[in-house]
Design an enzyme around this catalytic site. Structure first.
Site, PDB file in Angstrom:
ATOM      1  N   ARG A  89       3.232  -9.049  -4.736  1.00 13.57           N
ATOM      2  CA  ARG A  89       3.327  -9.918  -3.554  1.00 13.57           C
ATOM      3  C   ARG A  89       2.837  -9.228  -2.293  1.00 13.57           C
ATOM      4  O   ARG A  89       2.035  -9.774  -1.552  1.00 13.57           O
ATOM      5  CB  ARG A  89       4.773 -10.353  -3.345  1.00 13.57           C
ATOM      6  CG  ARG A  89       5.201 -11.422  -4.285  1.00 13.57           C
ATOM      7  CD  ARG A  89       6.701 -11.634  -4.199  1.00 13.57           C
ATOM      8  NE  ARG A  89       7.135 -12.569  -5.215  1.00 13.57           N
ATOM      9  CZ  ARG A  89       7.299 -12.239  -6.477  1.00 13.57           C
ATOM     10  NH1 ARG A  89       7.097 -10.996  -6.876  1.00 13.57           N
ATOM     11  NH2 ARG A  89       7.663 -13.141  -7.359  1.00 13.57           N
ATOM     12  N   THR A  90       3.361  -8.044  -2.063  1.00 17.41           N
ATOM     13  CA  THR A  90       2.977  -7.325  -0.848  1.00 17.41           C
ATOM     14  C   THR A  90       1.489  -7.007  -0.870  1.00 17.41           C
ATOM     15  O   THR A  90       0.785  -7.163   0.128  1.00 17.41           O
ATOM     16  CB  THR A  90       3.798  -6.027  -0.718  1.00 17.41           C
ATOM     17  OG1 THR A  90       5.172  -6.360  -0.762  1.00 17.41           O
ATOM     18  CG2 THR A  90       3.513  -5.314   0.586  1.00 17.41           C
TER      19      THR A  90
ATOM     20  N   LYS B  35      -4.306  12.811 -13.177  1.00 18.72           N
ATOM     21  CA  LYS B  35      -4.667  14.175 -13.591  1.00 18.72           C
ATOM     22  C   LYS B  35      -3.967  15.223 -12.738  1.00 18.72           C
ATOM     23  O   LYS B  35      -4.265  16.411 -12.831  1.00 18.72           O
ATOM     24  CB  LYS B  35      -6.179  14.370 -13.492  1.00 18.72           C
ATOM     25  CG  LYS B  35      -6.977  13.494 -14.426  1.00 18.72           C
ATOM     26  CD  LYS B  35      -8.475  13.722 -14.201  1.00 18.72           C
ATOM     27  CE  LYS B  35      -9.279  12.506 -14.601  1.00 18.72           C
ATOM     28  NZ  LYS B  35     -10.441  12.330 -13.702  1.00 18.72           N
TER      29      LYS B  35
ATOM     30  N   ARG C  84       1.449   2.054  -0.372  1.00 15.80           N
ATOM     31  CA  ARG C  84       2.799   1.905  -0.916  1.00 15.80           C
ATOM     32  C   ARG C  84       3.027   3.051  -1.899  1.00 15.80           C
ATOM     33  O   ARG C  84       2.164   3.348  -2.734  1.00 15.80           O
ATOM     34  CB  ARG C  84       2.967   0.565  -1.627  1.00 15.80           C
ATOM     35  CG  ARG C  84       4.422   0.304  -2.044  1.00 15.80           C
ATOM     36  CD  ARG C  84       4.518  -1.008  -2.767  1.00 15.80           C
ATOM     37  NE  ARG C  84       5.866  -1.382  -3.083  1.00 15.80           N
ATOM     38  CZ  ARG C  84       6.602  -2.221  -2.367  1.00 15.80           C
ATOM     39  NH1 ARG C  84       6.130  -2.743  -1.260  1.00 15.80           N
ATOM     40  NH2 ARG C  84       7.811  -2.540  -2.753  1.00 15.80           N
TER      41      ARG C  84
ATOM     42  N   HIS D 260       9.752  -0.488   5.255  1.00 15.81           N
ATOM     43  CA  HIS D 260       8.761  -1.476   4.868  1.00 15.81           C
ATOM     44  C   HIS D 260       8.523  -2.291   6.132  1.00 15.81           C
ATOM     45  O   HIS D 260       8.963  -3.427   6.246  1.00 15.81           O
ATOM     46  CB  HIS D 260       9.330  -2.334   3.723  1.00 15.81           C
ATOM     47  CG  HIS D 260       8.333  -3.256   3.090  1.00 15.81           C
ATOM     48  ND1 HIS D 260       6.986  -3.234   3.403  1.00 15.81           N
ATOM     49  CD2 HIS D 260       8.483  -4.241   2.174  1.00 15.81           C
ATOM     50  CE1 HIS D 260       6.372  -4.162   2.674  1.00 15.81           C
ATOM     51  NE2 HIS D 260       7.259  -4.781   1.929  1.00 15.81           N
TER      52      HIS D 260
END
Ligand SMILES: [Zn+2]
Lengths: 300, 145
Positions: free
Chosen positions: A52-53, A80, A101, A129
């Protein structure tokens, strides 16, 4: 505004600037908004999934006319063992803005320290957020015409929900009257409350049951029954803090029910068609708010 | 009769430590300096100001700013006396600075500073709380020290 890392970095004037820019974006025809970041490249880097974000940011960037470069951590060198720092420095060399994020708290602060281009925090673990907080404030202001003096109830797991801590801060900044509703085991950290009260001089009360009399905004978040050691207790709490039509009986007609989504059992589908349910509208507001943030950050 | 502890000729005496906190001060010192240095901890000494206090002496060491700042977390009332040629050559009160950069580890395992080599920084909120600049969590001075 260069980066958007935390709501704590913003003063009231900064927040107001974002909100009024978002209102402008919402009204702007796509043809016009599509010129604002034309020729710019934006990278969304999601080290943990949040469809969603991510989509909301992508919609915002595209509506501003920017081109997107999506970073896929699973197939990139992070798998890696490349450090976040190196990855940020590299991507920073390719694009004009980074939307990040990451599961680690403070990842966006760290990235913003390293990158020359703007870094927008799209969630750093249990910490911040900020675009969620901004869109919450935008939604409340849009629905009620103001934030100051409103009676806002925040309900659910206030101990773990980062959205609630940041929202309390934002509401404090604008002088709302806040009631915190949660099971006693899931109360918000006392020090966070004390600090917000001390900083903004607002009223914050705490209760363990829903009373919607005189409430302007009810902001609900989830209670995970897994948080309780006692399974029965967990289920009981989930039921007790459910906002169904029964719980809404007698609630003000102009109450606005908000939720950061996705919602599960805390608000059953029967409530969705109630005119007081505003959470889908709230989610939609994410796009103009993120447009405003990307635009203001790019402008510097 | 007072307990006798050897006087030091060159080094530092950390006085006016709240009784009970002396061990923590000693722990910070032993972490910071190789303990071939002679150190003494005097516990529950009489104090006009506090009733009881702890005192720490360390031979041949002069505290740098970073260590003094760390000590301020566990012993905010401490005074630092520099001893040269068996005389007090300088005296100052420790003070918790507004920011503590690069000396403390964040206790939050999910803080980015514990994943990557980011320099930690803690901002003083009040006497009882500091906030990590990265994860923004609040910690008590004791937790950080
Ligand atoms: Zn931290």
């Amino acid at each position: 505004m260069h980066d958007l890392v935390s709501i704590r970095d913003l003063g009231k004037k900064d927040v107001e600037a974002v909100l009024s820019e978002a209102a402008r974006m919402e009204k702007m025809p796509p043809k016009k908004s599509g010129e604002l970041l034309r020729g710019k490249l934006v990278s969304t880097m999601f080290f943990e999934p949040s469809t969603r974000t991510n989509m909301s940011f992508q919609a915002a960037a595209k509506r501003l006319g920017a081109k997107l470069m999506t970073f896929y951590p699973s197939v990139s060198s992070t798998a890696k063992g490349e450090t976040l720092g190196d990855t940020i420095r590299m991507i920073d060399g390719y694009v004009d803005a980074i939307v990040l994020r990451h599961p680690y708290e403070g990842a966006a602060r760290y990235a913003a320290d390293l990158a020359e281009h703007p870094v927008i925090n799209a969630g750093d673990g249990g910490n911040q957020h900020p675009t969620q907080t901004l869109l919450d404030l935008y939604t409340i202001k849009k629905l009620k015409g103001k934030i100051s003096g409103l009676r806002v109830s925040l309900m659910g797991d206030l101990k773990h929900a980062r959205t609630m801590r940041s929202l309390l801060y934002g509401l404090g900044m604008f002088g709302a009257d806040v009631n915190l509703v949660s099971p006693s085991a899931l109360r918000m950290d006392e020090e966070v409350i004390r600090e917000t009260k001390g900083m903004f001089g607002i009223n914050v009360s705490q209760t363990s049951d829903i009373n919607l009399k005189g409430v302007d905004v009810l902001y609900v978040c989830r209670i995970q029954k897994e948080r309780f050691q006692d399974k029965y207790e967990g289920e009981k709490m989930q039921k007790e803090f459910r906002v169904d039509l029964e719980a809404l009986r007698g609630a003000p007609e102009d109450l606005a029910i908000l939720h950061p989504l996705p919602k599960v059992e805390e608000i059953p589908p029967e409530v969705d068609s109630d005119p007081r349910a505003k959470y889908f509208e709230q989610a939609k507001n994410g796009v103009p708010v993120r447009m405003a943030v990307l635009y203001l950050a790019s402008k510097g | 009769m007072p307990l006798m502890v050897e006087k030091i000729s060159e080094g530092t005496v950390i006085d006016h430590i709240k009784a009970g906190a002396g061990m923590k001060v000693l722990a910070i010192l032993s972490d910071a300096y190789p303990l071939s240095k002679m150190a003494a901890l005097i516990m529950n000494a009489h104090s006009r100001k506090f009733g009881r206090k702890d005192i720490v002496k360390i031979e041949g060491v002069f505290l740098d700013e970073k260590i003094a700042n760390r000590i301020s977390l566990v012993a905010p009332s401490a005074t630092i006396n520099m001893i040269r040629n068996s005389k007090v050559s300088g005296k100052r009160q420790v003070k918790m600075p507004d920011t503590l950069t690069g000396i403390l580890k964040c206790p939050n395992p999910m803080c980015i500073t514990n994943l990557e080599r980011a320099e930690t920084s803690f901002l003083r909120v009040n006497d009882r709380h500091l906030r990590c600049r990265h994860c923004e969590r609040l910690f008590s001075p004791e937790e950080l020290a």
